[in-house]
Design an enzyme around this catalytic site. Structure first.
Site, mmCIF file in Angstrom:
data_model
loop_
_atom_site.group_PDB
_atom_site.id
_atom_site.type_symbol
_atom_site.label_atom_id
_atom_site.label_comp_id
_atom_site.label_asym_id
_atom_site.label_seq_id
_atom_site.Cartn_x
_atom_site.Cartn_y
_atom_site.Cartn_z
ATOM 1 N N CYS A 176 0.877 -1.196 0.054
ATOM 2 C CA CYS A 176 -0.033 -0.053 -0.012
ATOM 3 C C CYS A 176 0.861 1.219 -0.074
ATOM 4 C CB CYS A 176 -0.915 0.013 1.321
ATOM 5 S SG CYS A 176 -2.188 -1.220 1.155
ATOM 6 N N HIS A 211 -6.958 -5.090 6.647
ATOM 7 C CA HIS A 211 -6.141 -4.408 7.261
ATOM 8 C C HIS A 211 -5.083 -5.366 8.048
ATOM 9 C CE1 HIS A 211 -9.269 -0.992 8.041
ATOM 10 N NE2 HIS A 211 -8.779 -1.027 6.611
ATOM 11 N N GLU A 268 -4.319 -5.969 11.169
ATOM 12 C CA GLU A 268 -4.713 -6.925 12.359
ATOM 13 C C GLU A 268 -5.821 -7.975 11.739
ATOM 14 O OE1 GLU A 268 -5.373 -3.793 11.536
ATOM 15 O OE2 GLU A 268 -6.837 -2.788 12.907
ATOM 16 N N CYS A 294 -9.569 0.058 13.176
ATOM 17 C CA CYS A 294 -10.982 0.654 13.000
ATOM 18 C C CYS A 294 -12.014 -0.442 13.584
ATOM 19 C CB CYS A 294 -11.102 0.501 11.366
ATOM 20 S SG CYS A 294 -11.277 -1.228 10.898
ATOM 21 N N CYS A 322 -12.321 -4.099 12.486
ATOM 22 C CA CYS A 322 -11.156 -4.815 13.088
ATOM 23 C C CYS A 322 -11.248 -4.994 14.711
ATOM 24 C CB CYS A 322 -9.882 -4.260 12.934
ATOM 25 S SG CYS A 322 -9.691 -4.312 11.093
ATOM 26 N N TYR A 339 -5.565 5.933 14.584
ATOM 27 C CA TYR A 339 -6.491 6.153 13.368
ATOM 28 C C TYR A 339 -7.549 7.425 13.253
ATOM 29 C CZ TYR A 339 -9.592 4.363 9.680
ATOM 30 O OH TYR A 339 -10.539 4.227 8.605
#
Length: 143
Positions: A29, A73, A75, A101, A104, A122
Site C-alpha cells: 500500500c 487491514h 490486524e 477501525c 477490526c 487512526y
C-alpha cells in the site's frame, strides 16, 4: 505488578511495536503502511500487514489513489492467519502500528485478544472505544 515489572513490560511493548513498524514495510500500500504482531506467552504467534487478499494483485489503491474496498487491514490479516494455524489468539496481545477501525475491533473482541498496544491514532476512534467497552486493555505508545 511491581514498578520494576511494569517497566520491563513497557520495554517489551515498545520492542514489539517497533517490530510491527518494521513488518509494515512489507505492505504494498502506498498511502499508508500498517503492521501487526500477535503475541502470546512471549512468542509471536502471527503477523500481518495491510494489503490485498492472497492471490490478488499487490496494488492497494485505485487510479484515484483511493484504497480498494477489498484491502485487508493488518490486524485482520494477523487474526485470520492465526485462525489457519494450530495456535489460539485467546489471551494474546496485539501490537499494531495504527489503532484499529470498528470492523477490526469486532474481530479482536471475537478472537479473544486481551490487550491491544498501538502507536498511531487512526482518524476515527470508534474501534478503540468498542475495545474499551469490551474490557480489552488498550495502550497507546509513541515510538
Amino acid at each position: 505488578m511491581s514498578s520494576k515489572d511494569k517497566k520491563k513490560q513497557l520495554d517489551i511493548d515498545f520492542r514489539y511495536l517497533r517490530m510491527a513498524a518494521i513488518w509494515s514495510e512489507n505492505s504494498y500500500c502506498k498511502r499508508r503502511k500498517v503492521g501487526a504482531l500477535l503475541v502470546k506467552d512471549k512468542m509471536i504467534i502471527s503477523d500481518g500487514y495491510n494489503g490485498t487478499p492472497s492471490g490478488f494483485e499487490n496494488e492497494c489503491e485505485d487510479e484515484n489513489n483511493t484504497s480498494k474496498s477489498y484491502v485487508l487491514h493488518a490486524e485482520a490479516n494477523a487474526i485470520t492467519k492465526v485462525a489457519k494455524s494450530n495456535n489460539s489468539s485467546e489471551g494474546a496481545t496485539l501490537y499494531i502500528t495504527s489503532s484499529p477501525c470498528i470492523e477490526c475491533a469486532k474481530l479482536i473482541i471475537q478472537s479473544g485478544i486481551k490487550k491491544v498496544v498501538y502507536s498511531e491514532l487512526y482518524r476515527l476512534d470508534d474501534g478503540i472505544n468498542l475495545l474499551k467497552r469490551a474490557n480489552i486493555e488498550v495502550i497507546f505508545l509513541e515510538v
